[in-house]
Design a protein around this motif. Structure first.
Motif, PDB file in Angstrom:
ATOM      1  N   ARG A  60      52.687  79.875  15.986  1.00  0.00           N
ATOM      2  CA  ARG A  60      51.670  79.205  15.159  1.00  0.00           C
ATOM      3  C   ARG A  60      50.492  78.724  15.987  1.00  0.00           C
ATOM      4  NH1 ARG A  60      48.079  78.070  12.975  1.00  0.00           N
ATOM      5  NH2 ARG A  60      47.688  77.048  10.964  1.00  0.00           N
ATOM      6  N   ARG A  61      50.710  78.337  17.235  1.00  0.00           N
ATOM      7  CA  ARG A  61      49.602  77.889  18.088  1.00  0.00           C
ATOM      8  C   ARG A  61      48.592  79.004  18.311  1.00  0.00           C
ATOM      9  NH1 ARG A  61      53.590  74.860  20.895  1.00  0.00           N
ATOM     10  NH2 ARG A  61      53.940  76.546  22.403  1.00  0.00           N
ATOM     11  N   ASN A  62      49.011  80.235  18.141  1.00  0.00           N
ATOM     12  CA  ASN A  62      48.103  81.377  18.318  1.00  0.00           C
ATOM     13  C   ASN A  62      47.507  81.844  17.001  1.00  0.00           C
ATOM     14  OD1 ASN A  62      48.834  81.198  20.959  1.00  0.00           O
ATOM     15  ND2 ASN A  62      49.960  83.121  21.048  1.00  0.00           N
ATOM     16  N   PHE A  63      47.532  80.986  16.001  1.00  0.00           N
ATOM     17  CA  PHE A  63      46.942  81.313  14.704  1.00  0.00           C
ATOM     18  C   PHE A  63      45.895  80.275  14.321  1.00  0.00           C
ATOM     19  CE2 PHE A  63      49.459  84.812  12.831  1.00  0.00           C
ATOM     20  CZ  PHE A  63      48.490  85.343  11.996  1.00  0.00           C
ATOM     21  N   ASP A  64      45.125  79.778  15.308  1.00  0.00           N
ATOM     22  CA  ASP A  64      44.028  78.856  14.994  1.00  0.00           C
ATOM     23  C   ASP A  64      43.017  79.530  14.075  1.00  0.00           C
ATOM     24  OD1 ASP A  64      45.051  76.840  16.574  1.00  0.00           O
ATOM     25  OD2 ASP A  64      43.878  77.403  18.336  1.00  0.00           O
ATOM     26  N   GLU A  65      42.738  80.814  14.356  1.00  0.00           N
ATOM     27  CA  GLU A  65      41.802  81.605  13.557  1.00  0.00           C
ATOM     28  C   GLU A  65      42.438  82.958  13.285  1.00  0.00           C
ATOM     29  OE1 GLU A  65      37.492  80.033  15.105  1.00  0.00           O
ATOM     30  OE2 GLU A  65      38.540  81.488  16.372  1.00  0.00           O
ATOM     31  N   SER A  66      41.881  83.671  12.303  1.00  0.00           N
ATOM     32  CA  SER A  66      42.451  84.987  12.003  1.00  0.00           C
ATOM     33  C   SER A  66      41.363  85.965  11.613  1.00  0.00           C
ATOM     34  CB  SER A  66      43.479  84.886  10.876  1.00  0.00           C
ATOM     35  OG  SER A  66      42.853  84.598   9.640  1.00  0.00           O
ATOM     36  N   ALA A  67      41.688  87.240  11.738  1.00  0.00           N
ATOM     37  CA  ALA A  67      40.825  88.304  11.222  1.00  0.00           C
ATOM     38  C   ALA A  67      41.056  88.414   9.724  1.00  0.00           C
ATOM     39  CB  ALA A  67      41.153  89.620  11.922  1.00  0.00           C
ATOM     40  N   THR A  68      40.244  89.202   9.055  1.00  0.00           N
ATOM     41  CA  THR A  68      40.528  89.460   7.651  1.00  0.00           C
ATOM     42  C   THR A  68      41.781  90.316   7.568  1.00  0.00           C
ATOM     43  OG1 THR A  68      38.974  91.304   7.742  1.00  0.00           O
ATOM     44  CG2 THR A  68      38.183  89.234   6.787  1.00  0.00           C
ATOM     45  N   PRO A  69      42.604  90.161   6.531  1.00  0.00           N
ATOM     46  CA  PRO A  69      43.857  90.910   6.425  1.00  0.00           C
ATOM     47  C   PRO A  69      43.619  92.415   6.358  1.00  0.00           C
ATOM     48  CG  PRO A  69      43.807  89.057   4.895  1.00  0.00           C
ATOM     49  CD  PRO A  69      42.419  89.197   5.434  1.00  0.00           C
ATOM     50  N   VAL A  70      44.539  93.190   6.922  1.00  0.00           N
ATOM     51  CA  VAL A  70      44.421  94.641   6.984  1.00  0.00           C
ATOM     52  C   VAL A  70      45.486  95.283   6.094  1.00  0.00           C
ATOM     53  CG1 VAL A  70      44.374  96.666   8.477  1.00  0.00           C
ATOM     54  CG2 VAL A  70      43.667  94.438   9.376  1.00  0.00           C
ATOM     55  N   PRO A  71      45.100  95.942   4.997  1.00  0.00           N
ATOM     56  CA  PRO A  71      46.092  96.693   4.205  1.00  0.00           C
ATOM     57  C   PRO A  71      46.586  97.900   4.993  1.00  0.00           C
ATOM     58  CG  PRO A  71      44.057  96.280   2.962  1.00  0.00           C
ATOM     59  CD  PRO A  71      43.766  95.977   4.400  1.00  0.00           C
ATOM     60  N   LEU A  72      47.872  98.158   4.968  1.00  0.00           N
ATOM     61  CA  LEU A  72      48.463  99.259   5.703  1.00  0.00           C
ATOM     62  C   LEU A  72      48.768 100.436   4.778  1.00  0.00           C
ATOM     63  CD1 LEU A  72      50.974  97.130   7.816  1.00  0.00           C
ATOM     64  CD2 LEU A  72      48.736  97.996   8.541  1.00  0.00           C
ATOM     65  N   LYS A  73      48.753 101.628   5.342  1.00  0.00           N
ATOM     66  CA  LYS A  73      49.026 102.814   4.532  1.00  0.00           C
ATOM     67  C   LYS A  73      50.422 102.788   3.921  1.00  0.00           C
ATOM     68  CE  LYS A  73      45.829 106.023   6.792  1.00  0.00           C
ATOM     69  NZ  LYS A  73      45.151 105.034   7.635  1.00  0.00           N
ATOM     70  N   SER A  74      51.333 102.047   4.547  1.00  0.00           N
ATOM     71  CA  SER A  74      52.696 101.951   4.045  1.00  0.00           C
ATOM     72  C   SER A  74      52.794 101.065   2.806  1.00  0.00           C
ATOM     73  CB  SER A  74      53.606 101.375   5.133  1.00  0.00           C
ATOM     74  OG  SER A  74      53.208 100.049   5.472  1.00  0.00           O
ATOM     75  N   GLY A  75      51.700 100.402   2.445  1.00  0.00           N
ATOM     76  CA  GLY A  75      51.702  99.488   1.310  1.00  0.00           C
ATOM     77  C   GLY A  75      51.839  98.037   1.708  1.00  0.00           C
ATOM     78  N   GLY A  76      52.061  97.781   2.988  1.00  0.00           N
ATOM     79  CA  GLY A  76      52.173  96.412   3.467  1.00  0.00           C
ATOM     80  C   GLY A  76      50.829  95.836   3.863  1.00  0.00           C
ATOM     81  N   LEU A  77      50.885  94.749   4.609  1.00  0.00           N
ATOM     82  CA  LEU A  77      49.660  94.059   5.017  1.00  0.00           C
ATOM     83  C   LEU A  77      49.871  93.438   6.382  1.00  0.00           C
ATOM     84  CD1 LEU A  77      47.206  91.960   3.079  1.00  0.00           C
ATOM     85  CD2 LEU A  77      48.508  90.760   4.830  1.00  0.00           C
ATOM     86  N   LEU A  78      48.836  93.487   7.215  1.00  0.00           N
ATOM     87  CA  LEU A  78      48.871  92.867   8.537  1.00  0.00           C
ATOM     88  C   LEU A  78      47.844  91.755   8.600  1.00  0.00           C
ATOM     89  CD1 LEU A  78      49.146  94.440  12.025  1.00  0.00           C
ATOM     90  CD2 LEU A  78      47.105  93.082  11.507  1.00  0.00           C
ATOM     91  N   LEU A  79      48.251  90.611   9.132  1.00  0.00           N
ATOM     92  CA  LEU A  79      47.334  89.498   9.380  1.00  0.00           C
ATOM     93  C   LEU A  79      47.465  89.117  10.851  1.00  0.00           C
ATOM     94  CD1 LEU A  79      45.315  87.453   8.147  1.00  0.00           C
ATOM     95  CD2 LEU A  79      47.249  85.890   7.863  1.00  0.00           C
ATOM     96  N   ALA A  80      46.371  89.233  11.592  1.00  0.00           N
ATOM     97  CA  ALA A  80      46.359  88.921  13.019  1.00  0.00           C
ATOM     98  C   ALA A  80      45.570  87.644  13.264  1.00  0.00           C
ATOM     99  CB  ALA A  80      45.754  90.075  13.813  1.00  0.00           C
ATOM    100  N   GLY A  81      46.037  86.843  14.203  1.00  0.00           N
ATOM    101  CA  GLY A  81      45.356  85.595  14.541  1.00  0.00           C
ATOM    102  C   GLY A  81      45.220  85.443  16.047  1.00  0.00           C
ATOM    103  N   TRP A  82      44.520  84.385  16.457  1.00  0.00           N
ATOM    104  CA  TRP A  82      44.338  84.113  17.872  1.00  0.00           C
ATOM    105  C   TRP A  82      44.089  82.628  18.071  1.00  0.00           C
ATOM    106  CZ3 TRP A  82      41.052  87.211  14.969  1.00  0.00           C
ATOM    107  CH2 TRP A  82      39.824  86.653  14.615  1.00  0.00           C
ATOM    108  N   ARG A  83      44.263  82.196  19.310  1.00  0.00           N
ATOM    109  CA  ARG A  83      44.028  80.801  19.652  1.00  0.00           C
ATOM    110  C   ARG A  83      42.534  80.556  19.794  1.00  0.00           C
ATOM    111  NH1 ARG A  83      47.567  78.133  24.406  1.00  0.00           N
ATOM    112  NH2 ARG A  83      49.164  79.142  23.092  1.00  0.00           N
ATOM    113  N   LEU A  84      42.052  79.437  19.293  1.00  0.00           N
ATOM    114  CA  LEU A  84      40.632  79.122  19.308  1.00  0.00           C
ATOM    115  C   LEU A  84      40.072  79.201  20.730  1.00  0.00           C
ATOM    116  CD1 LEU A  84      38.163  78.110  17.691  1.00  0.00           C
ATOM    117  CD2 LEU A  84      38.891  75.769  18.207  1.00  0.00           C
TER     118      LEU A  84
END
Length: 264
Positions: A60-84
């Protein structure tokens, strides 16, 4: 199930964020939702806490900020974050499968490899391996559940790929661009990144702006010289630099281009 409803909510939020580029003399930096906001009123965050156990706090400490969510071809979703302030050194990611199962990982500077977690019965999603490249390059990665297979994406001509790579190098770096597969999906991401930079820096006029904008890789390939000149000029300008680097296009679109390059 609540986690799948959360997936739909985040996808809608991603669409809304991608359209939220108001024209202004002051750059507007668009950053994705927080982990809790992205999966509000769902069992995803409680599921992550159970999955990661004592590692959840570091994740959670590495989720200060995030990119916009990425829909995956498999039908799922990826959400990536990073430390401020440390997007290139401390990161975290979660993949939500349509079934509601989860893959997650986090990376801290100095580690040899990210820490991976999954409660999915299927092979670990390759999206996490693509995400990890920004921290450890192409170093070998091992996950007990294995990795799923890739899709096949069309490749433009060698000349068009070279033009697209020049644009990617201007936005990120020549080193990163050299390691990416310049397929049509990467070209599409480069087109979206170009549009964001032009919209964000609408008042920037020291360098002629590329003519118009058309979705897709062909626009990037045919106008690459103008795009590179414009991005280079915006990057050198104190006010508009944030439209290209930092938490602007470079960090925001990095997960998209890594997944597109990996044909996920």
């Amino acid at each position: 199930m609540r986690s799948f409803a959360s997936l739909i909510r985040v996808l809608l939020l991603a669409v809304a964020l991608s359209a939220a580029y108001p024209l202004s003399a002051t750059p507007i930096v668009i950053v994705g939702p927080s982990l809790e906001d992205a999966f509000e009123d769902s069992d995803v965050v409680p599921g992550l806490k159970r999955l990661l156990g004592p590692d959840y706090a570091a994740f959670r400490r590495n989720f200060d900020e995030s990119a916009t969510p990425v829909p995956l071809k498999s039908g799922g979703l990826l959400l990536a974050g990073w430390r401020l302030g440390f997007a290139d050194s401390y990161g975290a990611v979660v993949v939500l499968h349509p079934s509601g199962s989860l893959d997650a990982a986090y990376y801290n500077a100095g580690a040899r490899t990210p820490r991976y977690f999954s409660n999915s019965d299927q092979p670990h999603h390759r999206a996490l391996r693509a995400w990890a490249r920004q921290y450890i390059g192409d170093a070998p990665q091992v996950f007990p559940g294995g990795w799923d297979s890739s899709a096949v994406v069309d490749l433009p001509s060698e000349e068009d790929q070279a033009a697209m790579r020049a644009v990617a190098a201007a936005i990120w770096s020549p080193t990163l661009a050299q390691g990416w597969n310049m397929n049509t999906e990467v070209g599409r991401v480069l087109g979206e990144a170009t549009k964001y930079i032009m919209d964000c820096s609408a008042a920037f006029s020291l360098v002629p702006k590329p003519v118009g904008w058309v979705p897709g890789w062909a626009y990037v390939a045919t106008t690459s010289v103008q795009i590179v000149a414009y991005v280079t000029g915006a990057s050198a300008h104190r006010v508009y630099r944030t439209c290209v680097i930092g938490i602007g296009t470079a960090s925001r679109q990095r997960p998209f281009i890594e997944l597109a390059s990996a044909e996920i």
